[in-house]
Design an enzyme around this catalytic site. Structure first.
Site, PDB file in Angstrom:
ATOM      1  N   LYS A  47      42.334 -66.533 -71.370  1.00 27.03           N
ATOM      2  CA  LYS A  47      41.366 -67.279 -72.186  1.00 27.03           C
ATOM      3  C   LYS A  47      42.082 -68.149 -73.209  1.00 27.03           C
ATOM      4  N   ALA A  69      36.566 -55.835 -67.968  1.00 21.84           N
ATOM      5  CA  ALA A  69      36.994 -55.125 -69.173  1.00 21.84           C
ATOM      6  C   ALA A  69      35.815 -54.446 -69.872  1.00 21.84           C
ATOM      7  N   GLU A 106      50.750 -44.541 -72.145  1.00 23.44           N
ATOM      8  CA  GLU A 106      50.850 -45.886 -71.568  1.00 23.44           C
ATOM      9  C   GLU A 106      52.277 -46.124 -71.077  1.00 23.44           C
ATOM     10  N   GLY A 153      52.477 -41.254 -67.096  1.00 25.75           N
ATOM     11  CA  GLY A 153      51.789 -39.973 -67.062  1.00 25.75           C
ATOM     12  C   GLY A 153      51.665 -39.465 -65.634  1.00 25.75           C
ATOM     13  N   HIS A 196      16.138 -75.205 -82.070  1.00 25.94           N
ATOM     14  CA  HIS A 196      16.294 -76.535 -81.466  1.00 25.94           C
ATOM     15  C   HIS A 196      17.236 -77.362 -82.333  1.00 25.94           C
ATOM     16  N   VAL A 236      37.499 -65.399 -59.151  1.00 26.12           N
ATOM     17  CA  VAL A 236      37.549 -65.654 -60.598  1.00 26.12           C
ATOM     18  C   VAL A 236      38.943 -66.088 -61.058  1.00 26.12           C
ATOM     19  N   ILE A 294      43.680 -62.823 -54.369  1.00 27.07           N
ATOM     20  CA  ILE A 294      42.700 -62.422 -53.342  1.00 27.07           C
ATOM     21  C   ILE A 294      42.025 -61.090 -53.708  1.00 27.07           C
ATOM     22  N   ARG A 332      53.409 -49.202 -69.753  1.00 24.96           N
ATOM     23  CA  ARG A 332      53.782 -50.617 -69.688  1.00 24.96           C
ATOM     24  C   ARG A 332      55.186 -50.822 -70.254  1.00 24.96           C
ATOM     25  N   GLY A 342      46.506 -52.675 -71.982  1.00 25.42           N
ATOM     26  CA  GLY A 342      46.342 -52.745 -70.531  1.00 25.42           C
ATOM     27  C   GLY A 342      46.458 -54.143 -69.967  1.00 25.42           C
TER      28      GLY A 342
HETATM   29  P1  FAD Z   1      43.843 -51.735 -67.208  1.00 29.29           P
HETATM   30  O1  FAD Z   1      43.497 -52.736 -68.221  1.00 29.29           O
HETATM   31  O2  FAD Z   1      44.482 -52.188 -65.954  1.00 29.29           O
HETATM   32  O3  FAD Z   1      44.763 -50.681 -67.940  1.00 29.29           O
HETATM   33  C1  FAD Z   1      45.358 -49.617 -67.289  1.00 29.29           C
HETATM   34  C2  FAD Z   1      46.637 -49.257 -68.012  1.00 29.29           C
HETATM   35  O4  FAD Z   1      47.108 -48.043 -67.473  1.00 29.29           O
HETATM   36  C3  FAD Z   1      47.763 -50.269 -67.808  1.00 29.29           C
HETATM   37  O5  FAD Z   1      48.244 -50.720 -69.045  1.00 29.29           O
HETATM   38  C4  FAD Z   1      48.833 -49.489 -67.042  1.00 29.29           C
HETATM   39  O6  FAD Z   1      50.142 -49.840 -67.445  1.00 29.29           O
HETATM   40  C5  FAD Z   1      48.512 -48.069 -67.451  1.00 29.29           C
HETATM   41  N1  FAD Z   1      48.963 -47.059 -66.477  1.00 29.29           N
HETATM   42  C6  FAD Z   1      48.791 -47.060 -65.129  1.00 29.29           C
HETATM   43  N2  FAD Z   1      49.301 -45.940 -64.576  1.00 29.29           N
HETATM   44  C7  FAD Z   1      49.820 -45.220 -65.602  1.00 29.29           C
HETATM   45  C8  FAD Z   1      50.489 -43.969 -65.689  1.00 29.29           C
HETATM   46  N3  FAD Z   1      50.725 -43.224 -64.611  1.00 29.29           N
HETATM   47  N4  FAD Z   1      50.897 -43.554 -66.905  1.00 29.29           N
HETATM   48  C9  FAD Z   1      50.661 -44.281 -68.029  1.00 29.29           C
HETATM   49  N5  FAD Z   1      50.031 -45.466 -68.005  1.00 29.29           N
HETATM   50  C10 FAD Z   1      49.604 -45.929 -66.809  1.00 29.29           C
HETATM   51  N6  FAD Z   1      37.851 -58.857 -67.248  1.00 29.29           N
HETATM   52  C11 FAD Z   1      36.869 -59.306 -68.059  1.00 29.29           C
HETATM   53  O7  FAD Z   1      35.917 -58.581 -68.310  1.00 29.29           O
HETATM   54  N7  FAD Z   1      36.930 -60.553 -68.612  1.00 29.29           N
HETATM   55  C12 FAD Z   1      37.953 -61.395 -68.366  1.00 29.29           C
HETATM   56  O8  FAD Z   1      37.967 -62.510 -68.888  1.00 29.29           O
HETATM   57  C13 FAD Z   1      38.980 -60.959 -67.502  1.00 29.29           C
HETATM   58  N8  FAD Z   1      40.025 -61.767 -67.231  1.00 29.29           N
HETATM   59  C14 FAD Z   1      41.024 -61.322 -66.422  1.00 29.29           C
HETATM   60  C15 FAD Z   1      42.072 -62.187 -66.128  1.00 29.29           C
HETATM   61  C16 FAD Z   1      43.099 -61.768 -65.306  1.00 29.29           C
HETATM   62  C17 FAD Z   1      44.234 -62.715 -65.006  1.00 29.29           C
HETATM   63  C18 FAD Z   1      43.086 -60.441 -64.781  1.00 29.29           C
HETATM   64  C19 FAD Z   1      44.205 -59.965 -63.921  1.00 29.29           C
HETATM   65  C20 FAD Z   1      42.047 -59.585 -65.054  1.00 29.29           C
HETATM   66  C21 FAD Z   1      40.992 -60.011 -65.874  1.00 29.29           C
HETATM   67  N9  FAD Z   1      39.909 -59.202 -66.158  1.00 29.29           N
HETATM   68  C22 FAD Z   1      38.900 -59.657 -66.964  1.00 29.29           C
HETATM   69  C23 FAD Z   1      39.810 -57.830 -65.628  1.00 29.29           C
HETATM   70  C24 FAD Z   1      40.230 -56.820 -66.710  1.00 29.29           C
HETATM   71  O9  FAD Z   1      41.544 -57.102 -67.112  1.00 29.29           O
HETATM   72  C25 FAD Z   1      40.144 -55.412 -66.148  1.00 29.29           C
HETATM   73  O10 FAD Z   1      38.852 -55.184 -65.621  1.00 29.29           O
HETATM   74  C26 FAD Z   1      40.403 -54.386 -67.246  1.00 29.29           C
HETATM   75  O11 FAD Z   1      41.676 -54.580 -67.801  1.00 29.29           O
HETATM   76  C27 FAD Z   1      40.297 -52.974 -66.684  1.00 29.29           C
HETATM   77  O12 FAD Z   1      40.558 -52.060 -67.685  1.00 29.29           O
HETATM   78  P2  FAD Z   1      41.151 -50.608 -67.367  1.00 29.29           P
HETATM   79  O13 FAD Z   1      41.284 -49.953 -68.696  1.00 29.29           O
HETATM   80  O14 FAD Z   1      40.369 -49.964 -66.329  1.00 29.29           O
HETATM   81  O15 FAD Z   1      42.592 -50.881 -66.745  1.00 29.29           O
HETATM   82  P1  NAI Z   2      38.030 -61.946 -56.557  1.00 28.97           P
HETATM   83  O1  NAI Z   2      37.547 -60.785 -55.803  1.00 28.97           O
HETATM   84  O2  NAI Z   2      37.237 -62.477 -57.683  1.00 28.97           O
HETATM   85  O3  NAI Z   2      38.241 -63.164 -55.566  1.00 28.97           O
HETATM   86  C1  NAI Z   2      39.098 -63.097 -54.478  1.00 28.97           C
HETATM   87  C2  NAI Z   2      38.755 -64.214 -53.535  1.00 28.97           C
HETATM   88  O4  NAI Z   2      39.766 -64.267 -52.547  1.00 28.97           O
HETATM   89  C3  NAI Z   2      37.431 -64.014 -52.823  1.00 28.97           C
HETATM   90  O5  NAI Z   2      36.691 -65.208 -52.886  1.00 28.97           O
HETATM   91  C4  NAI Z   2      37.839 -63.658 -51.399  1.00 28.97           C
HETATM   92  O6  NAI Z   2      36.893 -64.066 -50.433  1.00 28.97           O
HETATM   93  C5  NAI Z   2      39.147 -64.416 -51.283  1.00 28.97           C
HETATM   94  N1  NAI Z   2      40.088 -63.889 -50.300  1.00 28.97           N
HETATM   95  C6  NAI Z   2      40.315 -62.600 -49.963  1.00 28.97           C
HETATM   96  N2  NAI Z   2      41.300 -62.527 -49.030  1.00 28.97           N
HETATM   97  C7  NAI Z   2      41.697 -63.793 -48.806  1.00 28.97           C
HETATM   98  C8  NAI Z   2      42.679 -64.382 -47.964  1.00 28.97           C
HETATM   99  N3  NAI Z   2      43.464 -63.637 -47.196  1.00 28.97           N
HETATM  100  N4  NAI Z   2      42.822 -65.727 -47.976  1.00 28.97           N
HETATM  101  C9  NAI Z   2      42.028 -66.504 -48.762  1.00 28.97           C
HETATM  102  N5  NAI Z   2      41.077 -66.004 -49.580  1.00 28.97           N
HETATM  103  C10 NAI Z   2      40.922 -64.668 -49.611  1.00 28.97           C
HETATM  104  O7  NAI Z   2      39.519 -61.567 -57.008  1.00 28.97           O
HETATM  105  P2  NAI Z   2      40.496 -62.218 -58.063  1.00 28.97           P
HETATM  106  O8  NAI Z   2      40.132 -63.625 -58.349  1.00 28.97           O
HETATM  107  O9  NAI Z   2      41.858 -61.892 -57.581  1.00 28.97           O
HETATM  108  O10 NAI Z   2      40.186 -61.372 -59.357  1.00 28.97           O
HETATM  109  C11 NAI Z   2      40.288 -59.960 -59.308  1.00 28.97           C
HETATM  110  C12 NAI Z   2      39.318 -59.346 -60.247  1.00 28.97           C
HETATM  111  O11 NAI Z   2      39.748 -59.493 -61.605  1.00 28.97           O
HETATM  112  C13 NAI Z   2      37.945 -60.000 -60.245  1.00 28.97           C
HETATM  113  O12 NAI Z   2      37.152 -59.535 -59.184  1.00 28.97           O
HETATM  114  C14 NAI Z   2      37.398 -59.597 -61.562  1.00 28.97           C
HETATM  115  O13 NAI Z   2      36.862 -58.316 -61.446  1.00 28.97           O
HETATM  116  C15 NAI Z   2      38.629 -59.564 -62.452  1.00 28.97           C
HETATM  117  N6  NAI Z   2      38.688 -60.791 -63.250  1.00 28.97           N
HETATM  118  C16 NAI Z   2      37.655 -61.091 -64.074  1.00 28.97           C
HETATM  119  C17 NAI Z   2      37.658 -62.241 -64.805  1.00 28.97           C
HETATM  120  C18 NAI Z   2      36.498 -62.552 -65.651  1.00 28.97           C
HETATM  121  O14 NAI Z   2      35.697 -61.672 -65.905  1.00 28.97           O
HETATM  122  N7  NAI Z   2      36.352 -63.780 -66.122  1.00 28.97           N
HETATM  123  C19 NAI Z   2      38.775 -63.182 -64.763  1.00 28.97           C
HETATM  124  C20 NAI Z   2      39.804 -62.784 -63.829  1.00 28.97           C
HETATM  125  C21 NAI Z   2      39.748 -61.617 -63.138  1.00 28.97           C
END
Ligand code: FAD
Ligand code: NAI
Length: 468
Positions: free
Chosen positions: A54, A323, A34, A118, A447, A186, A274, A36, A43
């Site tokens: 959350k 996730a 990792e 990595g 209920h 989202v 976006i 970070r 992650g």
């Molecule tokens: P990541 O969690 O992105 O982890 C990848 C890790 O790899 C990172 O820590 C990075 O530092 C590390 N890494 C990258 N390159 C290298 C390298 N070369 N060497 C070593 N380490 C490296 N999903 C949900 O299901 N529910 C939610 O409520 C939700 N809320 C979200 C809210 C926000 C604001 C954001 C941004 C995302 C949210 N997501 C949510 C999406 C979720 O965070 C991701 O889908 C999930 O983290 C993906 O997991 P991953 O293991 O693929 O990658």
């Molecule tokens: P998103 O794909 O959910 O939404 C992006 C939005 O931006 C879309 O509605 C798209 O039409 C719009 N858009 C794209 N280009 C634009 C532009 N130039 N101007 C204005 N609008 C534009 O992406 P978001 O919200 O950035 O989240 C990324 C991903 O992270 C999600 O798709 C989701 O997979 C994950 N995530 C999941 C959460 C959850 O499970 N509760 C919470 C937060 C993130």
């Protein structure tokens, strides 16, 4: 001599750390890398994603309830005020606790953790460049779990202070008077909700003509109405073409998505949300010949990349960037590596938006069924007619069940409503077992609970809803 492993996992997000745990359980000699800066595992999700967002959504919702609902519920307290510093601290505490938990799980499952970046040197060798120098690991398998990063918007440079990505929006040190969110997806709606509840005016600028464009159309329409009622402003079919920092904040240039007269919006802060793109920088993919598609997603077939012995999972491959999807990828990928029958059912991955009320869905939307020419029946039930929703004064939203017209098999369930994220689990289980809407309709539900609305919607598929 280089350290020898069965599996080296690059990236310790939900995909990577679940893969590591499963590998440990199956007796594989496992390493996880990792990079970070904070040196924390977990992650995006644990550090700057699911968990901190959350924690803020929960706290800000309680603040809004105390502000707007206590009086009508007969609850009297002293004057209400916001201690933003404490609210951010409890969010950081949640992150700290959970990332420590992942560290513990790595130890418990005998996974060696390497902190550093990595880089894949060959199908059997990974270089870790860390603060303590470089180290080479030799391995039979490599799992790429490097996740995703924010998609940048040309002309709108993120400084994580005034113009922020989701990471900056998790830590504003004061409530912005006017926050413009670019992207009605989202992240925009969840974090926009947090800051609106805490007092910001929030304007969402969305390129398409609807918010949450991948969700069922009826869901996104009704949900937008609910958010509007809460005070969120929307500019749909609009695009931001530039951002300039001014003495007082930021001036954004916005024009119709189809082109036309630009106008400027003055605000204090901008959240760019976006979408996210796969992260593979510095991994050495080209050197070793791992193929990625045009958008940068690593190409896989059952997690196998184009190079034997190198696998990929989670946000850096195609599929929902969630996730729980990354976790399931990780488990299945390791099971395949260990010669077992790992698999993920991508048709039943739930999707939840943790706003108030929540939005949750699984399976096909009505639009997708129509496009595919599938004949389906619909059952719908409003929370307005659900007794628990009424006792709790939380009547916004509905449940919609879509079932195959001939076989009654459940094809999709869509919910707008309080605790929709919990309610959807029932639909996921039924779909996982190939169940019919009648299976839900004939299952006894307690209920008064909100889950009765799911049952009533399922009854509606055959037209015998009883409570509305
Ligand atoms: P990541 O969690 O992105 O982890 C990848 C890790 O790899 C990172 O820590 C990075 O530092 C590390 N890494 C990258 N390159 C290298 C390298 N070369 N060497 C070593 N380490 C490296 N999903 C949900 O299901 N529910 C939610 O409520 C939700 N809320 C979200 C809210 C926000 C604001 C954001 C941004 C995302 C949210 N997501 C949510 C999406 C979720 O965070 C991701 O889908 C999930 O983290 C993906 O997991 P991953 O293991 O693929 O990658
Ligand atoms: P998103 O794909 O959910 O939404 C992006 C939005 O931006 C879309 O509605 C798209 O039409 C719009 N858009 C794209 N280009 C634009 C532009 N130039 N101007 C204005 N609008 C534009 O992406 P978001 O919200 O950035 O989240 C990324 C991903 O992270 C999600 O798709 C989701 O997979 C994950 N995530 C999941 C959460 C959850 O499970 N509760 C919470 C937060 C993130």
């Amino acid at each position: 001599m280089a350290d020898q492993f069965d599996v080296v996992i690059i990236g310790a997000g939900p995909g990577g750390y679940n893969a590591a745990i499963r590998a440990g359980q199956l007796g594989l000699k496992t390493a996880i890398i990792e990079k970070r800066e904070s040196k924390k595992l977990g992650g995006t999700c644990l550090n700057v994603g699911c968990i901190p967002s959350k924690a803020l959504l929960h706290a800000s919702q309680l603040y809004e309830i105390a502000d707007k609902d206590f009086e009508s519920l007969g609850i009297k307290t002293g004057g209400l005020s916001l201690n933003l510093k404490q609210m951010l601290k409890q969010k950081d505490d949640a992150v700290e606790g959970l990332t420590k938990g992942v560290e513990f799980l790595m130890k418990k499952n005998k996974v060696e953790v390497f902190l550093g970046a990595g880089e894949i040197l060959s199908a059997n060798r990974v270089l870790v460049s860390g603060a303590d120098g470089d180290k080479e690991l030799e391995t039979k398998n490599i799992v790429i779990a490097t996740g995703s990063e924010v998609t940048p918007l040309p002309g709108v440079d993120i400084d994580e202070k005034q113009i922020v990505s989701s990471t900056g929006a998790l830590g504003f040190d004061k409530v912005p008077a006017h926050l413009v969110v670019i992207g009605g997806g989202v992240i925009g709606l969840e974090l926009g909700s947090v800051w609106r509840r805490l007092g910001a005016k929030v304007t969402v600028v969305e390129f398409l003509d609807r918010i949450l464009p991948t969700m069922d159309g009826e869901v996104s329409k009704q949900f937008q109405r609910i958010l509007k009622k809460q005070g969120v402003d929307f500019m749909l079919s609009s695009k931001v073409t530039g951002a300039k920092k001014t003495k007082d904040g930021v001036s954004l240039s916005v024009e119709p998505a189809a082109g036309g007269e630009p106008k400027s919006i003055a605000c204090d802060a901008v959240l760019v949300a976006i979408g996210r793109r796969p992260h593979a920088e510095g991994l050495g993919l080209e050197t070793v010949g791992v193929k990625a598609d045009k958008r940068g997603f690593i190409e896989t077939d059952h997690f196998k990349t184009s190079v034997p012995g190198i696998w990929a999972i989670g946000d850096c491959i195609t599929g929902p960037m969630l996730a729980h999807k990354a976790e399931d990828d990780g488990t299945a990928c390791i099971e395949l590596i260990a010669g077992k029958a790992g698999h993920v059912n991508y048709d039943t991955v739930p999707n939840v938006v943790y706003t108030y009320p929540e939005v949750a869905s699984v399976g096909k939307t009505e639009e997708q069924l129509k496009e595919a020419g599938v004949e389906y029946k619909t059952g719908k039930f409003p929370f307005m007619a659900n007794s628990r929703a009424k006792t709790n004064h939380e009547t916004d939203g509905f449940v919609k069940v879509l079932a195959d017209a001939k076989t009654d098999r459940v094809l999709g369930v869509h919910i707008v409503g309080v605790e929709a994220g919990e309610l959807i689990a029932e639909a996921v289980s039924v779909m996982e077992f190939g169940g019919a809407s009648e299976d839900i309709a004939r299952t006894c539900h307690a209920h008064p609970t909100r889950s009765e609305a799911v049952r009533q919607a399922a009854m509606g598929v055959e037209g015998w809803t009883m409570q509305a």
